[in-house]
Design a protein around this motif. Sequence first.
Motif, short mmCIF file in Angstrom:
data_model
loop_
_atom_site.label_atom_id
_atom_site.label_comp_id
_atom_site.label_asym_id
_atom_site.label_seq_id
_atom_site.Cartn_x
_atom_site.Cartn_y
_atom_site.Cartn_z
N SER A 67 0.84 -1.20 0.00
CA SER A 67 0.00 0.00 0.00
C SER A 67 0.87 1.25 0.00
O SER A 67 2.02 1.22 0.44
CB SER A 67 -0.94 0.02 1.21
OG SER A 67 -0.22 0.07 2.41
N GLN A 96 -4.68 -4.73 -8.11
CA GLN A 96 -4.17 -3.46 -7.63
C GLN A 96 -5.27 -2.41 -7.78
O GLN A 96 -5.74 -2.14 -8.88
CB GLN A 96 -2.94 -2.99 -8.40
CG GLN A 96 -2.44 -1.64 -7.89
CD GLN A 96 -1.17 -1.19 -8.55
OE1 GLN A 96 -0.15 -1.83 -8.41
NE2 GLN A 96 -1.24 -0.09 -9.27
N TYR A 97 -5.67 -1.86 -6.64
CA TYR A 97 -6.66 -0.80 -6.61
C TYR A 97 -5.94 0.53 -6.68
O TYR A 97 -4.87 0.69 -6.11
CB TYR A 97 -7.48 -0.83 -5.31
CG TYR A 97 -8.12 -2.15 -5.01
CD1 TYR A 97 -9.30 -2.53 -5.63
CD2 TYR A 97 -7.55 -3.01 -4.08
CE1 TYR A 97 -9.89 -3.74 -5.33
CE2 TYR A 97 -8.14 -4.22 -3.78
CZ TYR A 97 -9.30 -4.58 -4.41
OH TYR A 97 -9.89 -5.78 -4.11
N GLU A 98 -6.57 1.49 -7.34
CA GLU A 98 -6.10 2.86 -7.34
C GLU A 98 -7.25 3.69 -6.79
O GLU A 98 -8.39 3.57 -7.26
CB GLU A 98 -5.70 3.29 -8.75
CG GLU A 98 -4.54 2.46 -9.27
CD GLU A 98 -4.18 2.76 -10.71
OE1 GLU A 98 -4.84 3.61 -11.35
OE2 GLU A 98 -3.22 2.14 -11.21
N ARG A 114 -2.87 3.58 -3.46
CA ARG A 114 -2.99 2.30 -4.15
C ARG A 114 -2.71 1.20 -3.16
O ARG A 114 -1.96 1.39 -2.19
CB ARG A 114 -2.06 2.22 -5.34
CG ARG A 114 -0.60 2.43 -5.01
CD ARG A 114 0.04 3.39 -6.03
NE ARG A 114 1.20 4.07 -5.48
CZ ARG A 114 1.16 5.27 -4.91
NH1 ARG A 114 0.05 5.92 -4.77
NH2 ARG A 114 2.24 5.83 -4.46
#
Length: 143
Positions: A67, A96-98, A114
């Motif tokens: 993170s 992978q989150y943004e 992220r």
Amino acid sequence: MSNPTPQRADYPHFQPITTRWHDNDAYGHVNNVTYYSFFDTAVNTYLIQVGGLDIHDGEVVGFVVSSACDYFASIAFPDLIEIGLRVGKLGNSSVQYELAVFKVGEAEACAAGRFVHVFVDRASNQPVPIPPGLRAALQRLAI
């Protein structure tokens, strides 16, 4: 060269968050560690409501393995904020989150972060393919 501040139009999904009195620190703004809680709340709300993730009894759970967050402008209680959510990379067992923090009604993000979830079998803690319902929900957010 620095990256431009993320814009609201860059995100397909938003999760409203209400800041709380105890989010503020001694400097009068939301403490940096609280942003990670906002991110976790936005992602897990989406996974539960849209992807059907069963956080209590499901066979699969998501572990955060990485993170980061960059800060552009302060927020403070009682600001109303929205967390913009998109998927930057969707793998076999990881995503992978943004994310970005926006004050309600503002176009530029106050912060952008992220994090990576690896989906694992609850019993063995070993990585597993992302279940179809979750994968479909995540694909809706892919950029």
